[in-house]
Design a protein around this motif. Structure first.
Motif, mmCIF file in Angstrom:
data_model
loop_
_atom_site.group_PDB
_atom_site.id
_atom_site.type_symbol
_atom_site.label_atom_id
_atom_site.label_comp_id
_atom_site.label_asym_id
_atom_site.label_seq_id
_atom_site.Cartn_x
_atom_site.Cartn_y
_atom_site.Cartn_z
ATOM 1 N N VAL A 263 -4.908 -4.220 -5.138
ATOM 2 C CA VAL A 263 -3.470 -4.438 -5.305
ATOM 3 C C VAL A 263 -3.122 -5.910 -5.134
ATOM 4 O O VAL A 263 -2.288 -6.462 -5.869
ATOM 5 N N THR A 264 -3.768 -6.567 -4.167
ATOM 6 C CA THR A 264 -3.531 -8.001 -3.977
ATOM 7 C C THR A 264 -3.918 -8.797 -5.216
ATOM 8 O O THR A 264 -3.210 -9.715 -5.638
ATOM 9 N N GLY A 265 -5.053 -8.431 -5.817
ATOM 10 C CA GLY A 265 -5.471 -9.095 -7.045
ATOM 11 C C GLY A 265 -4.471 -8.906 -8.169
ATOM 12 O O GLY A 265 -4.167 -9.846 -8.927
ATOM 13 N N ALA B 56 0.127 12.604 -4.968
ATOM 14 C CA ALA B 56 0.204 11.944 -3.664
ATOM 15 C C ALA B 56 -0.556 10.621 -3.677
ATOM 16 O O ALA B 56 -0.090 9.615 -3.122
ATOM 17 N N VAL B 57 -1.725 10.594 -4.322
ATOM 18 C CA VAL B 57 -2.495 9.346 -4.415
ATOM 19 C C VAL B 57 -1.723 8.310 -5.215
ATOM 20 O O VAL B 57 -1.647 7.126 -4.839
ATOM 21 N N MET B 58 -1.129 8.725 -6.336
ATOM 22 C CA MET B 58 -0.342 7.799 -7.150
ATOM 23 C C MET B 58 0.854 7.264 -6.362
ATOM 24 O O MET B 58 1.196 6.079 -6.440
ATOM 25 N N ALA B 59 1.504 8.142 -5.613
ATOM 26 C CA ALA B 59 2.656 7.721 -4.814
ATOM 27 C C ALA B 59 2.249 6.704 -3.754
ATOM 28 O O ALA B 59 2.958 5.715 -3.519
ATOM 29 N N LEU B 60 1.106 6.934 -3.113
ATOM 30 C CA LEU B 60 0.643 6.005 -2.082
ATOM 31 C C LEU B 60 0.245 4.659 -2.686
ATOM 32 O O LEU B 60 0.534 3.607 -2.104
ATOM 33 N N CYS B 61 -0.409 4.683 -3.853
ATOM 34 C CA CYS B 61 -0.780 3.416 -4.490
ATOM 35 C C CYS B 61 0.463 2.624 -4.879
ATOM 36 O O CYS B 61 0.505 1.399 -4.723
ATOM 37 N N SER B 62 1.473 3.308 -5.393
ATOM 38 C CA SER B 62 2.709 2.627 -5.760
ATOM 39 C C SER B 62 3.424 2.072 -4.532
ATOM 40 O O SER B 62 3.946 0.951 -4.552
ATOM 41 N N ALA B 63 3.433 2.854 -3.439
ATOM 42 C CA ALA B 63 4.053 2.372 -2.204
ATOM 43 C C ALA B 63 3.280 1.194 -1.623
ATOM 44 O O ALA B 63 3.872 0.289 -1.020
ATOM 45 N N LEU B 64 1.938 1.184 -1.803
ATOM 46 C CA LEU B 64 1.135 0.051 -1.340
ATOM 47 C C LEU B 64 1.524 -1.219 -2.091
ATOM 48 O O LEU B 64 1.657 -2.292 -1.497
ATOM 49 N N MET B 65 1.721 -1.110 -3.398
ATOM 50 C CA MET B 65 2.200 -2.258 -4.162
ATOM 51 C C MET B 65 3.577 -2.695 -3.675
ATOM 52 O O MET B 65 3.870 -3.897 -3.576
ATOM 53 N N GLY B 66 4.436 -1.716 -3.363
ATOM 54 C CA GLY B 66 5.771 -2.035 -2.876
ATOM 55 C C GLY B 66 5.777 -2.695 -1.519
ATOM 56 O O GLY B 66 6.763 -3.356 -1.153
ATOM 57 N N SER B 67 4.690 -2.552 -0.753
ATOM 58 C CA SER B 67 4.604 -3.222 0.545
ATOM 59 C C SER B 67 4.040 -4.631 0.433
ATOM 60 O O SER B 67 4.454 -5.538 1.152
ATOM 61 N N ILE B 68 3.077 -4.822 -0.470
ATOM 62 C CA ILE B 68 2.428 -6.128 -0.593
ATOM 63 C C ILE B 68 3.236 -7.087 -1.466
ATOM 64 O O ILE B 68 3.243 -8.293 -1.231
ATOM 65 N N LEU B 69 3.955 -6.552 -2.442
ATOM 66 C CA LEU B 69 4.681 -7.412 -3.382
ATOM 67 C C LEU B 69 5.784 -8.251 -2.732
ATOM 68 O O LEU B 69 5.879 -9.458 -2.999
ATOM 69 N N PRO B 70 6.645 -7.709 -1.854
ATOM 70 C CA PRO B 70 7.755 -8.522 -1.334
ATOM 71 C C PRO B 70 7.385 -9.478 -0.204
ATOM 72 O O PRO B 70 8.062 -10.501 -0.029
#
Length: 609
Positions: free
Chosen positions: A174-176, A321-335
């Motif tokens: 996600v960071t990449g 659930a996996v898709m939701a967690l991956c999207s939430a992970l992006m939402g945490s690292i992006l801002p």
């Protein structure tokens, strides 16, 4: 006194363009986001895997068949904060979100604590989400033993530490993506979010078919619609409120939006509305499939389908659930890199974090630092016990945004901008006595501004007195909200003391609200920041109710959570005293009115010519 002044000094905004005047020399972020991108960010950051678990726990313990009402009330409560964010984000479209608004409206000290708390929120939030992906991913492959050894969890011999390589790898991926560019990372988040939404739509459509086929058995109960009473339903609302946290990520991306005045309010509002509708429809269907007391607290949705003979649905729901967690992970690292960049631009953090890559136009140093820290935490630590600390940062930010909105409406800071040091050296003869230094917003308001058209027998406040009344009223409402929240939550207090606190808090709140309703809002608000954007309705009532709800939730987070947060905040105070206060861009700042600065620039240009 110098330390106290540093706490209340405020960043100024040039009303001609709505941007803070402290970072024009920095590389700007890419103006690449449009309305659909913001919807993807808002929905993806808000809908996590919690909804796949939360519906069972809340229905069993609090709401019963009234689960959809709990989500509705929680959604309305979250919408109060969303309205405040919508106006301030369109008025001040710059990176930093709540930190940026607090710096402009309240002061540097509060802004620092908000930024410091948001750093904790996004780091722990990202780590918590990452640790939750591997168990759900393992269930898709048939169990924890089915994951490749290199990705499976392992316990370090001799230590009570379970490492999670899968979580760390996902954080680095996600960071990449975030380093590639905001448009690319948002596109990826949109794809993942769409997959999650389709899974939820499947749950709604297939579940509704089964409910009509079986007669909605979950609602045909002798206990009625409110088995735990209205109080239980409201308690459930307080629990599911945190399922709506995430729309504030949209405000963090404000500087990268092409048309912030139009797209930011729409992005925040529609993403929150979509989340509320999806939550409510899923709740209605699941409660209709299975009676609330028979729900599986761990896997309520997949178990509900399994009880009707649809075993394969569990795989699809785990994928959601996996898709939701991956999207939430992006939402945490992006801002978070945007928060770090905004604080570094203002001198409160090292300039290392303010670097923006010229090719990708993202804060590359902050993004890499965020990813590394989140990956280390996700790899080594089970951060589930620290998850409550995420809520502190969010709720404090929501509270300060509502207070900032009241300040913008009633106590607008003077229309002044920083006087560039280059012009200070060359234009001292043109500046005269109009420059005010050291305390840009602590100066006195012009007492000569008095309303001349006084009707007979009517008391009309001059500008100075109106601002004083408004400022004290805002403070009274905040104190009243805190006393009410504390008294309502402290069941161990003696009855007389508790009711006394409620009475005093209610009196403060009522007096402050009445005064704010009776006095006029500041006319300068129309030209402060960007004009022509979204205007929050029902001010002052809406932000005051928003403050009350957020303070109540803050008080109820528990002593253990507050003890952990206090350690982090104390560390933040130390960093601010020894670094931020001394390196702030507002140290020895000199401010002049916007009109006078333009005159000085014209005069200096003629002199140089």
């Amino acid at each position: 006194m110098g330390c106290l002044r540093s706490l209340v000094r405020r960043k100024q905004v040039d009303s001609s363009n709505g941007k803070a005047e402290t970072h024009h020399h920095h590389q700007q972020l890419a103006k690449a986001l449009t309305f659909p991108h913001l919807i993807a960010i808002g929905v993806g950051s808000t809908i996590g895997a919690g909804v796949y678990i939360l519906v069972g726990t809340v229905a069993r313990e609090h709401s019963g068949p009234a689960l959809a009402l709990s989500f509705l009330i929680a959604g309305i409560s979250a919408a109060l904060s969303a309205f405040c964010y919508a106006e301030l984000s369109s008025r001040f479209p710059s990176a930093g979100s709540a930190y940026h608004y607090s710096y402009i409206c309240i002061g540097e000290g509060v802004a620092w604590l908000i930024g410091w708390a948001l750093i904790l929120e996004y780091t722990i939030g990202g780590s918590t989400v990452a640790r939750g992906i591997s168990p759900n991913l393992a269930m898709i492959f048939g169990g924890e033993d089915c994951l490749p050894t290199i990705l499976a969890r392992h316990q370090i011999p001799g230590l009570d530490i379970v490492v999670d390589p899968c979580a760390a790898v996902l954080v680095f991926i996600v960071t990449g993506l975030c380093c590639l560019g905001v448009k690319e990372s948002t596109f990826a988040q949109g794809i993942v979010t769409t997959a999650n939404v389709f899974v939820m739509i499947f749950v709604i459509v297939a579940g509704s078919y089964l409910c009509f086929k079986t007669g909605w058995v979950g609602y045909e109960l002798p206990t009625g619609y409110f088995p735990y009473g209205v109080d239980g339903m409201l308690t459930g609302s307080a629990t599911v409120f945190f399922a709506y946290i995430g729309f504030d990520t949209v405000a963090s991306m404000a500087e990268e939006v092409k048309n912030p005045r139009r797209d930011l309010p729409l992005g925040i509002g529609i993403s929150l509305l979509l989340c509320c509708l999806l939550y409510m429809m899923v709740s209605v269907v699941i409660v209709g499939l299975v009676p609330y007391y028979a729900m599986d607290p761990d896997t309520p949705i997949s178990s509900a389908f399994s009880s009707h003979g649809i075993q394969w649905a569990a795989y699809l729901i785990n994928l959601g659930a996996v898709m939701a967690l991956c999207s939430a992970l992006m939402g945490s690292i992006l801002p978070q890199p945007r928060i770090l960049m905004a604080m570094a631009r203002d001198g409160l953090l090292p300039s290392y974090f303010s670097y923006v890559n010229q090719h990708t136009q993202v804060p590359i140093n902050g993004t890499i630092t965020t990813g590394v820290c989140a990956a280390i935490l996700a790899f080594f630590m089970d951060v589930s016990q620290l998850a409550g600390m995420v809520s502190v940062g969010t709720l404090v930010a929501f509270t300060m945004v509502a207070i900032s909105l009241l300040i913008v409406r009633y106590v607008v800071p003077p229309d002044e901008v920083p006087f560039p040091s280059s012009l200070q050296e060359n234009s001292s003869s043109h500046v005269g006595t109009s420059i005010r230094s050291k305390q840009p917003l602590l100066g006195k308001v012009d007492d000569s501004v008095v309303d001349k058209e006084n009707a007979p027998g009517r008391w009309v406040l001059n500008k100075k007195n109106r601002r004083k009344f408004a400022g004290w009223s805002i403070m009274f409402t905040c104190i009243g909200n805190f006393l009410l929240s504390y008294a309502a939550s402290s069941f161990l207090l003696p009855g007389l003391l508790r009711y006394s606190l409620c009475g005093v808090g209610g009196l403060f709140l009522l007096v402050g609200l009445i005064v704010l309703i009776c006095i006029d809002q500041d006319d300068a608000r129309h030209s402060f920041g960007h004009s022509g954007g979204f205007i929050c309705p029902f001010v002052p009532l809406l932000p005051i109710v928003c403050i009350l709800i957020n303070m109540y939730l803050l008080v109820n987070l528990g002593a253990a959570t507050w003890a952990r947060v206090s350690v982090w905040l104390f560390l933040g105070v130390v960093v601010y005293i020894f670094y931020g206060r001394r390196n702030s861009s507002l140290v020895n700042a000199v401010y002049v009115s916007t009109a006078h600065l333009q005159e000085i620039r014209r005069t200096s240009g003629h002199s140089l010519a």
